[in-house]
Design a protein around this motif. Structure first.
Motif, PDB file in Angstrom:
ATOM      1  N   ILE A 130      16.346 -88.120 -85.053  1.00 40.10           N
ATOM      2  CA  ILE A 130      17.496 -88.401 -85.879  1.00 40.10           C
ATOM      3  C   ILE A 130      18.799 -88.535 -85.137  1.00 40.10           C
ATOM      4  CG2 ILE A 130      19.087 -87.288 -87.503  1.00 40.10           C
ATOM      5  CD1 ILE A 130      16.604 -87.909 -88.668  1.00 40.10           C
ATOM      6  N   CYS A 139      18.098 -92.107 -83.646  1.00 37.86           N
ATOM      7  CA  CYS A 139      18.202 -93.483 -84.803  1.00 37.86           C
ATOM      8  C   CYS A 139      19.738 -93.478 -84.939  1.00 37.86           C
ATOM      9  CB  CYS A 139      17.344 -92.884 -85.791  1.00 37.86           C
ATOM     10  SG  CYS A 139      15.708 -92.738 -85.911  1.00 37.86           S
ATOM     11  N   HIS A 140      20.310 -92.297 -84.938  1.00 39.40           N
ATOM     12  CA  HIS A 140      21.942 -92.676 -85.202  1.00 39.40           C
ATOM     13  C   HIS A 140      22.571 -93.311 -84.223  1.00 39.40           C
ATOM     14  CE1 HIS A 140      25.932 -91.388 -86.734  1.00 39.40           C
ATOM     15  NE2 HIS A 140      26.100 -90.872 -85.751  1.00 39.40           N
ATOM     16  N   PHE A 188      15.280 -97.919 -82.747  1.00 43.09           N
ATOM     17  CA  PHE A 188      15.441 -97.388 -84.219  1.00 43.09           C
ATOM     18  C   PHE A 188      14.148 -97.383 -84.778  1.00 43.09           C
ATOM     19  CE2 PHE A 188      16.238 -97.334 -88.649  1.00 43.09           C
ATOM     20  CZ  PHE A 188      17.365 -96.239 -88.961  1.00 43.09           C
ATOM     21  N   ALA A 192      12.294 -93.837 -86.109  1.00 40.27           N
ATOM     22  CA  ALA A 192      12.009 -93.866 -87.615  1.00 40.27           C
ATOM     23  C   ALA A 192      10.353 -93.670 -87.938  1.00 40.27           C
ATOM     24  CB  ALA A 192      12.423 -95.058 -88.469  1.00 40.27           C
ATOM     25  N   ALA A 205      19.272 -85.912 -92.588  1.00 44.84           N
ATOM     26  CA  ALA A 205      18.449 -87.053 -92.346  1.00 44.84           C
ATOM     27  C   ALA A 205      18.613 -88.109 -93.332  1.00 44.84           C
ATOM     28  CB  ALA A 205      17.092 -86.893 -91.853  1.00 44.84           C
ATOM     29  N   LEU A 234      19.551 -92.190 -92.639  1.00 42.95           N
ATOM     30  CA  LEU A 234      18.845 -93.261 -92.870  1.00 42.95           C
ATOM     31  C   LEU A 234      19.182 -94.139 -93.780  1.00 42.95           C
ATOM     32  CD1 LEU A 234      15.562 -91.077 -92.266  1.00 42.95           C
ATOM     33  CD2 LEU A 234      16.489 -92.939 -90.749  1.00 42.95           C
ATOM     34  N   SER A 271      20.345 -98.273 -93.463  1.00 39.16           N
ATOM     35  CA  SER A 271      19.423 -99.178 -93.723  1.00 39.16           C
ATOM     36  C   SER A 271      19.945-100.452 -93.875  1.00 39.16           C
ATOM     37  CB  SER A 271      18.918 -98.897 -95.182  1.00 39.16           C
ATOM     38  OG  SER A 271      19.891 -98.463 -96.149  1.00 39.16           O
ATOM     39  N   ALA A 295      18.144-102.088 -88.754  1.00 37.06           N
ATOM     40  CA  ALA A 295      17.112-101.817 -89.819  1.00 37.06           C
ATOM     41  C   ALA A 295      16.878-102.776 -90.729  1.00 37.06           C
ATOM     42  CB  ALA A 295      17.618-100.521 -90.725  1.00 37.06           C
ATOM     43  N   GLN A 328       9.083 -97.662 -92.795  1.00 36.64           N
ATOM     44  CA  GLN A 328       9.315 -96.433 -92.228  1.00 36.64           C
ATOM     45  C   GLN A 328      10.194 -95.775 -93.083  1.00 36.64           C
ATOM     46  OE1 GLN A 328       7.089 -95.563 -90.205  1.00 36.64           O
ATOM     47  NE2 GLN A 328       6.300 -97.658 -89.952  1.00 36.64           N
ATOM     48  N   ILE A 329      11.446 -96.281 -93.457  1.00 40.82           N
ATOM     49  CA  ILE A 329      12.288 -95.554 -94.158  1.00 40.82           C
ATOM     50  C   ILE A 329      12.201 -95.030 -95.550  1.00 40.82           C
ATOM     51  CG2 ILE A 329      14.632 -95.828 -95.285  1.00 40.82           C
ATOM     52  CD1 ILE A 329      15.603 -97.506 -92.840  1.00 40.82           C
ATOM     53  N   ILE A 367       9.724 -92.370 -95.474  1.00 42.69           N
ATOM     54  CA  ILE A 367      10.494 -91.149 -95.411  1.00 42.69           C
ATOM     55  C   ILE A 367      10.934 -90.642 -96.806  1.00 42.69           C
ATOM     56  CG2 ILE A 367      12.423 -89.961 -94.330  1.00 42.69           C
ATOM     57  CD1 ILE A 367      11.857 -91.857 -91.935  1.00 42.69           C
TER      58      ILE A 367
END
Length: 503
Positions: free
Chosen positions: A300, A303-304, A312, A316, A338, A342, A346, A351, A359-360, A363
């Motif tokens: 996480i 990704c952040h 990313f 993800a 998370a 996310l 996006s 993203a 992937q998002i 999740i």
């Protein structure tokens, strides 16, 4: 003529013998290990290419015997046995000092070839058809013995060459030799699952992890992890990774903030690969549950902080795959906030690709199974995002991979909306945001979903769930009688327009 111009005119036709001799005497490649790696790769390629040709010819010969096409049997037998002898000679050239166990297997293969040739010559001299039919079973048995011994021989030869490659990984310390060797490993891994199995069996996983943990080989950390991600696509590779404590190593890399983002991104790629739902034993990786909280926190954070699309995506994908492994992972992600990260990410450039959106959406769909996560998805404006994902069109995609990603995106967005629709308030929100007309369109138009039956089923399920919880003014009478009222299977068959019967 000016003297300078005269000199320039004459110099074009002059050569300095001493300079030319020195230039020709220079070695173009002074790294013997790099040269050795190239020879090993050429040897593996030659053996695999010839063995594939022989396997194809062997299959034709087997079918001729099975179908009793006797006039083709003898010429095909000669062709197969000659090519096997040629391959053995090629192997001896590639291996240089051929070890005894391979020489012994070569003798076995040559013996089986001789037996086959003798049987065929003896049986083909028979004139009556009835006598030829009696030899079918012995010939099939002999072909089986030859095929098994030949496969073992090829596997031994490939394994021996891969061992030499692993030795180079262990012994190389110069950037040129080591990067060349790892590139060869990646190239071999991309050639198919069998080569990945051979590479892992001969110790390549261990050698690559050693490189990734050696401080003096920092220049090769990214490449070694990428090679691991390439190889770890078969169960045997995962088992080798477990033996080496791979999950602990990857967790340490991802949690160490002093490690570069590029290295942590590649480590995330390895995690994504070994947790892929496509692998048979992805749910039973040793040490995974013990490290899952630290892993997810590190992923996480990656990704952040990253601005790289590729990093990313890898992070993800790893998170998405982990959500399939255990229901507790959704609670861990919810505790790490998370969903907020996310959903916010996006809208950023990193993203924007369909692969990241896929992937998002995965999740969100998997986390929508828990009450707390459903609340967070709604409060962080996840529903407008999912409806936006529904509106993606496969027809706008140029590449086949993007079309497939778009189909998966539509399916997972519809599944997520179905799981979120637990009450009338949420369903009404989807209706207000114009989610229902798009769901109807996905059901009605095969082009909008690229003919995907998975998207059709998910869209029908979402539509029925929403309409059961709140009034839907966008649903016409025809839509109601065709998409909502009938059984799900009847609506599916009506929309897919197939004549198949589904049990």
């Amino acid at each position: 003529m000016d003297s300078v111009q005269a000199w320039l005119s004459e110099i074009r036709l002059m050569t300095e013998t001493e300079c030319m001799s020195v230039l020709q005497g220079k070695s173009l490649s002074q790294d013997l290990q790099q040269s050795s790696t190239t020879l090993i790769k050429c040897g593996i390629d030659a053996i695999r290419s010839q063995s594939h040709t022989i396997s194809s010819e062997f299959s034709k010969l087997f079918k001729c015997v099975e179908n009793e096409k006797w006039r083709h049997v003898q010429p095909l037998t000669v062709q197969v046995t000659c090519h096997i002898r040629s391959l053995i000679q090629e192997c001896n050239k590639c291996l240089h000092h051929t070890p005894n166990f391979i020489l012994e297997q070569q003798e076995v293969v040559m013996g089986e070839c001789a037996k086959l040739a003798q049987q065929v010559e003896t049986y083909m001299s028979a004139t009556s058809k009835s006598s030829l039919k009696t030899v079918k079973i012995p010939l099939v048995n002999q072909l089986t013995f030859l095929g098994q011994s030949f496969s073992r021989f090829v596997d031994m030869a490939l394994g021996y060459l891969v061992q030499k490659l692993v030795e180079t990984l262990d012994e190389s310390h110069t950037p040129l030799a080591l990067t060349s060797c790892i590139s060869t490993v990646i190239s071999l891994g991309l050639e198919g699952e069998h080569m990945c199995y051979v590479l892992s069996r001969e110790g390549c996983i261990r050698a690559l992890f050693e490189i990734s943990r050696t401080d003096t080989l920092e220049f090769a950390h990214v490449q070694s992890l990428r090679a691991l991600a390439t190889i770890c696509c078969v169960p045997e590779s995962i088992l080798e990774l477990e033996k080496e404590g791979g999950v602990d190593i990857l967790t340490d890399i991802l949690c160490d903030k002093t490690v570069s983002e590029a290295v942590r991104g590649e480590a995330a790629g390895v995690v994504a690969q070994i947790t892929s739902p496509c692998l048979d034993n992805f749910q039973h990786i040793t040490g995974f549950i013990d490290n899952v909280q630290d892993l997810l926190r590190a992923l996480i954070n990656l990704c952040h902080t990253t601005t790289s699309h590729e990093t990313f995506l890898l992070g993800a994908a790893a998170i998405a795959n982990i959500t399939f492994m255990d229901s507790q992972t959704c609670d861990v992600l919810q505790g790490l906030d998370a969903l907020k990260l996310l959903i916010h990410a996006s809208g950023q450039p990193k993203a924007k690709s369909l692969f990241v959106k896929d992937q998002i959406a995965t999740i969100l769909a998997n986390m929508a199974t828990t009450d707390l996560s459903r609340r967070d998805i709604i409060s962080y404006n996840g529903i407008p995002l999912l409806i936006h994902y529904l509106e993606q069109r496969p027809a706008d995609c140029r590449q086949d991979a993007e079309v497939s990603a778009c189909e998966r995106l539509q399916q997972k967005a519809a599944i997520a909306l179905t799981r979120l629709s637990k009450d009338g308030v949420t369903a009404a929100m989807i209706v207000e945001l114009q989610g229902v007309p798009r769901l109807v369109q996905l059901c009605r138009s095969s082009e909008e979903r690229n003919g995907s039956e998975a998207v059709l089923v998910a869209s029908l399920a979402a539509l029925r769930k929403i309409c059961a919880l709140c009034p839907c003014p966008d649903i016409t009478t025809v839509d109601y009688h065709q998409l909502i009222k009938p059984r799900l299977m009847d609506s599916f068959l009506m929309c897919s327009k197939t004549d198949e019967n589904f049990v």
